[in-house]
Design an enzyme around this catalytic site. Structure first.
Site, PDB file in Angstrom:
ATOM      1  CB  CYS A  10       5.616   2.299   7.685  1.00 14.76           C
ATOM      2  SG  CYS A  10       5.143   3.763   6.758  1.00 14.76           S
ATOM      3  CG  LEU A  11       7.112   0.921   1.689  1.00 14.92           C
ATOM      4  CD1 LEU A  11       6.355   1.154   0.389  1.00 14.92           C
ATOM      5  CD2 LEU A  11       8.306   0.005   1.460  1.00 14.92           C
ATOM      6  N   GLY A  52       0.855  -1.190   0.000  1.00 16.47           N
ATOM      7  CA  GLY A  52       0.000   0.000   0.000  1.00 16.47           C
ATOM      8  C   GLY A  52       0.884   1.231   0.000  1.00 16.47           C
ATOM      9  CG  HIS A  79       0.869   6.968   5.759  1.00 23.03           C
ATOM     10  ND1 HIS A  79       2.130   7.346   6.170  1.00 23.03           N
ATOM     11  CD2 HIS A  79       0.943   5.642   5.522  1.00 23.03           C
ATOM     12  CE1 HIS A  79       2.919   6.284   6.166  1.00 23.03           C
ATOM     13  NE2 HIS A  79       2.221   5.230   5.793  1.00 23.03           N
ATOM     14  CD  GLN A  88       3.690   5.838   2.670  1.00 21.56           C
ATOM     15  OE1 GLN A  88       2.688   5.302   2.231  1.00 21.56           O
ATOM     16  NE2 GLN A  88       4.688   5.136   3.208  1.00 21.56           N
ATOM     17  CG  HIS A  92      -0.175   1.217   7.425  1.00 21.92           C
ATOM     18  ND1 HIS A  92       0.823   0.812   8.293  1.00 21.92           N
ATOM     19  CD2 HIS A  92       0.443   1.979   6.485  1.00 21.92           C
ATOM     20  CE1 HIS A  92       1.975   1.319   7.885  1.00 21.92           C
ATOM     21  NE2 HIS A  92       1.779   2.043   6.796  1.00 21.92           N
ATOM     22  CD  GLU A  93      -1.051   2.437   2.972  1.00 17.13           C
ATOM     23  OE1 GLU A  93      -0.489   3.528   3.030  1.00 17.13           O
ATOM     24  OE2 GLU A  93      -0.423   1.361   2.983  1.00 17.13           O
TER      25      GLU A  93
HETATM   26  O1  GNR Z   1       4.270  -2.421   2.353  1.00 16.44           O
HETATM   27  C1  GNR Z   1       3.714  -2.305   3.441  1.00 16.44           C
HETATM   28  N1  GNR Z   1       3.473  -3.412   4.193  1.00 16.44           N
HETATM   29  C2  GNR Z   1       2.660  -3.380   5.317  1.00 16.44           C
HETATM   30  C3  GNR Z   1       2.700  -4.491   6.160  1.00 16.44           C
HETATM   31  C4  GNR Z   1       1.887  -4.546   7.264  1.00 16.44           C
HETATM   32  C5  GNR Z   1       1.015  -3.517   7.524  1.00 16.44           C
HETATM   33  C6  GNR Z   1       0.984  -2.412   6.714  1.00 16.44           C
HETATM   34  C7  GNR Z   1       1.786  -2.346   5.602  1.00 16.44           C
HETATM   35  S1  GNR Z   1       1.725  -0.961   4.549  1.00 16.44           S
HETATM   36  C8  GNR Z   1       3.360  -0.970   3.945  1.00 16.44           C
HETATM   37  C9  GNR Z   1       3.559   0.106   2.908  1.00 16.44           C
HETATM   38  C10 GNR Z   1       3.367   1.456   3.546  1.00 16.44           C
HETATM   39  O2  GNR Z   1       4.176   2.002   4.261  1.00 16.44           O
HETATM   40  N2  GNR Z   1       2.220   2.040   3.324  1.00 16.44           N
HETATM   41  O3  GNR Z   1       1.941   3.228   3.894  1.00 16.44           O
HETATM   42 NI    NI Z   2       3.084   3.288   5.702  1.00 17.97          NI
END
Ligand code: GNR
Ligand code: NI
Length: 145
Positions: A99-100, A51, A145, A56, A141-142
């Site tokens: 999270c990336l 995601g 952000h 980001q 999660h997204e």
């Molecule tokens: O790539 C991603 N893997 C992930 C793994 C577990 C819970 C959430 C994520 S999202 C993350 C990519 C990211 O930072 N999205 O904002």
């Molecule tokens: Ni993230």
């Protein structure tokens, strides 16, 4: 399409952008917005990630891309514009999240197990649906952000 740089919290200038609260997209889903979503998807696949939120890549707008297909499965890109959570389950679910934008950190995050959400898709159509499992984890999660 183009791969964009993913902002990370270990860079002070990036962190200031990542902390911004993303604003709703005004009006319709335009070709310009679709071009941003295309870039985000390419960036996410390149990372790789499941995601990505627009902030980001330095665009603090309420735009998210996602693909939860596993290796070997056909790609299944999803696009979300102005997502809103309508209902959340009482039941919680814990998942080891990364999270990336926060390299090398992984930890368990407890969230509602299911959420009902609404958003505009790639074509600007209104969608309302329930998310559970990894989809529920990832959309929450997204949206954080
Ligand atoms: O790539 C991603 N893997 C992930 C793994 C577990 C819970 C959430 C994520 S999202 C993350 C990519 C990211 O930072 N999205 O904002
Ligand atoms: Ni993230």
């Amino acid at each position: 399409m183009a791969i964009r740089r993913i902002l990370t919290v270990d860079n002070a200038a990036d962190l200031a952008v990542l902390k911004q609260i993303s604003t709703p997209v005004e009006g319709a889903v335009t070709d310009e917005l679709r071009a941003l979503m295309d870039d985000m998807l390419e960036t996410m696949y390149d990372a790789p990630g499941i995601g990505l939120a627009a902030v980001q890549v330095g665009e603090p707008k309420r735009v998210i891309v996602m693909d939860l297909a596993r290796e070997g499965e056909a790609p299944a890109p999803r696009f979300f514009v102005n997502p809103e959570i309508l209902e959340r389950s009482e039941e919680l679910f814990s998942y080891e999240e990364g999270c990336l934008s926060v390299p090398e950190v992984f930890d368990a995050v407890e969230r509602p197990a299911r959420v009902r959400l609404t958003y505009l898709d790639y074509d600007g159509n209104r969608v309302e649906e329930e998310a559970e499992g990894l989809y529920s984890v990832c959309i929450q999660h997204e949206m954080d952000h």
